[in-house]
Design a protein around this motif. Structure first.
Motif, PDB file in Angstrom:
ATOM      1  N   GLU A 125      64.131  45.640  23.368  1.00 46.80           N
ATOM      2  CA  GLU A 125      64.970  46.418  22.469  1.00 46.80           C
ATOM      3  C   GLU A 125      65.683  47.531  23.245  1.00 46.80           C
ATOM      4  OE1 GLU A 125      66.901  47.058  19.091  1.00 46.80           O
ATOM      5  OE2 GLU A 125      65.258  45.589  19.147  1.00 46.80           O
ATOM      6  N   ASN A 126      64.917  48.298  24.019  1.00 43.79           N
ATOM      7  CA  ASN A 126      65.523  49.368  24.804  1.00 43.79           C
ATOM      8  C   ASN A 126      66.403  48.822  25.927  1.00 43.79           C
ATOM      9  OD1 ASN A 126      64.932  52.012  23.803  1.00 43.79           O
ATOM     10  ND2 ASN A 126      62.781  51.670  24.289  1.00 43.79           N
ATOM     11  N   SER A 154      68.220  46.232  25.765  1.00 40.37           N
ATOM     12  CA  SER A 154      69.478  45.880  25.109  1.00 40.37           C
ATOM     13  C   SER A 154      70.303  47.129  24.795  1.00 40.37           C
ATOM     14  CB  SER A 154      69.198  45.099  23.824  1.00 40.37           C
ATOM     15  OG  SER A 154      70.392  44.788  23.146  1.00 40.37           O
ATOM     16  N   MET A 197      64.307  37.983  22.831  1.00 39.16           N
ATOM     17  CA  MET A 197      64.082  38.327  21.428  1.00 39.16           C
ATOM     18  C   MET A 197      64.502  37.184  20.499  1.00 39.16           C
ATOM     19  SD  MET A 197      65.018  42.424  21.176  1.00 39.16           S
ATOM     20  CE  MET A 197      66.684  42.321  21.844  1.00 39.16           C
TER      21      MET A 197
END
Length: 359
Positions: free
Chosen positions: A78-79, A81, A110
């Motif tokens: 997530e980070n 990205s 993901m």
């Protein structure tokens, strides 16, 4: 009074400028520390350094890029990205290409492979053909099982830059899955020349021996680029362990298969105990003899114009024995021992491979 005021303002500007330069230098030093920590596997500590650098100078986009790499290594996709997107949206074109690759990998991890492919196409539209973008597209298509698209983009990546081992490994996998086993053997060997001594080198050599009919295994070979293990057997391969023998790209593969089987039979009937390494070296030479013979006349395509001339030159040189030791060093303990006991021969081969006949 006015002169004193001007001098005071000049002094303040000078002090301010010096302070800014000092902050920038300190920030760059923190980034360099972060990169070193990342290379040592200390990803969280690396991120701390990048954040400290950004506190000193929030415009340092290279700190943001390095942070995306460290988050990717931590599997914090997530980070990875988020920060890679910041780099993509910046004006730094030099880092944006790498950021596209980081974001695509994070998206794929993901379970958003389609989005990963979309973002890479965006990168190609923005920057034109680039090795990294094409290679990452090939990886993502490989994950989806689209072998034709994998071949399309990995070939383009290799055309752009032939110095990266991973592209040749992926090409070998895709060729094998397509049933193009002879081409796959040569691509495996190109990978092994560029990367002879890693874990994936050993797995690649294992899979290549199966393609050469030297080794049989019911267990699938562990592959790179994908999480699950995959068998080397392609959808078009017969179930009797005989590889596809039809004419493909101008090559009658039955000639290659016949040379392999005749060579194996000859070794078995010799009455002597033959090591697997000797079997590999002998069979590989017989394959090259067939490919040499079949390449006579006008031919088109990278298989005929690059791979066969390249490996034929090695096969006919005085370095063939060293070459077979070099690409098998991760697989055969005796090859590793040979390299330890013959350092001068090993160095001479590497120098010849890198510099050519003239040097």
């Amino acid at each position: 009074m006015m002169k004193k005021l001007i001098l005071l303002i000049s002094l303040l500007v000078t002090i301010s400028t010096v302070g800014l330069h000092s902050q920038t230098n300190n920030a760059q030093e923190l980034i360099e520390e972060g990169v070193s920590l990342h290379d040592e596997g200390e990803y969280e500590e690396a991120i701390e350094r990048y954040n400290e650098a950004l506190e000193l100078d929030s415009t340092l986009i290279n700190a943001v890029y390095e942070m995306s790499l460290s988050y990717l290594a931590l599997k914090d996709f997530e980070n990875a990205s988020i920060y890679s997107t910041d780099v993509i949206n910046s004006d730094n074109e030099a880092l944006a290409i790498g950021a596209y690759a980081v974001k695509s990998e994070a998206l794929a991890e993901m379970d958003s492979v389609d989005k990963a492919i979309e973002i890479l196409h965006e990168g190609l539209e923005r920057f034109g053909d680039d090795y990294l973008l094409n290679f990452n597209l090939a990886i993502n298509f490989f994950k989806t099982g689209d072998i034709d698209k994998t071949l399309q983009f990995v070939k383009k990546a290799i055309d752009l830059d032939k110095s990266h081992s991973g592209a040749f490994l992926l090409y070998a996998y895709a060729l094998s899955d397509k049933g193009l086993w002879v081409q796959s053997i040569l691509s495996f060997q190109m990978f092994l020349l560029l990367e002879p001594d890693t874990r994936r080198s050993k797995n690649a050599f294992d899979e290549m021996l199966q393609l050469m009919c030297i080794k049989k295994s019911e267990e699938p070979v562990e592959r790179s680029f994908i999480q699950q293990q995959m068998s080397r057997r392609s959808a078009t391969e017969p179930t009797d362990n005989t590889p596809p023998l039809s004419v493909e790209n101008g090559l009658n593969r039955s000639y290659v298969y016949e040379a392999i089987t005749n060579s194996l039979d000859s070794l078995i009937n010799s009455g002597e105990e033959v090591s697997e390494f000797t079997t590999f070296k002998t069979v590989n030479m017989e394959i090259m003899k067939v490919l040499d013979r079949e390449s006579v006349g006008p031919r088109e395509g990278i298989f005929w114009t690059f791979y066969i001339p390249f490996f034929s030159h090695i096969a006919h040189s005085s370095y063939y024995d060293a070459f077979t030791r070099y690409i098998s060093v991760s697989y055969f303990p005796e090859s590793f021992e040979w390299w330890e006991q013959n350092p001068e021969s090993a160095i001479n081969f590497v120098m010849w491979f890198e510099n050519g006949d003239d040097n």
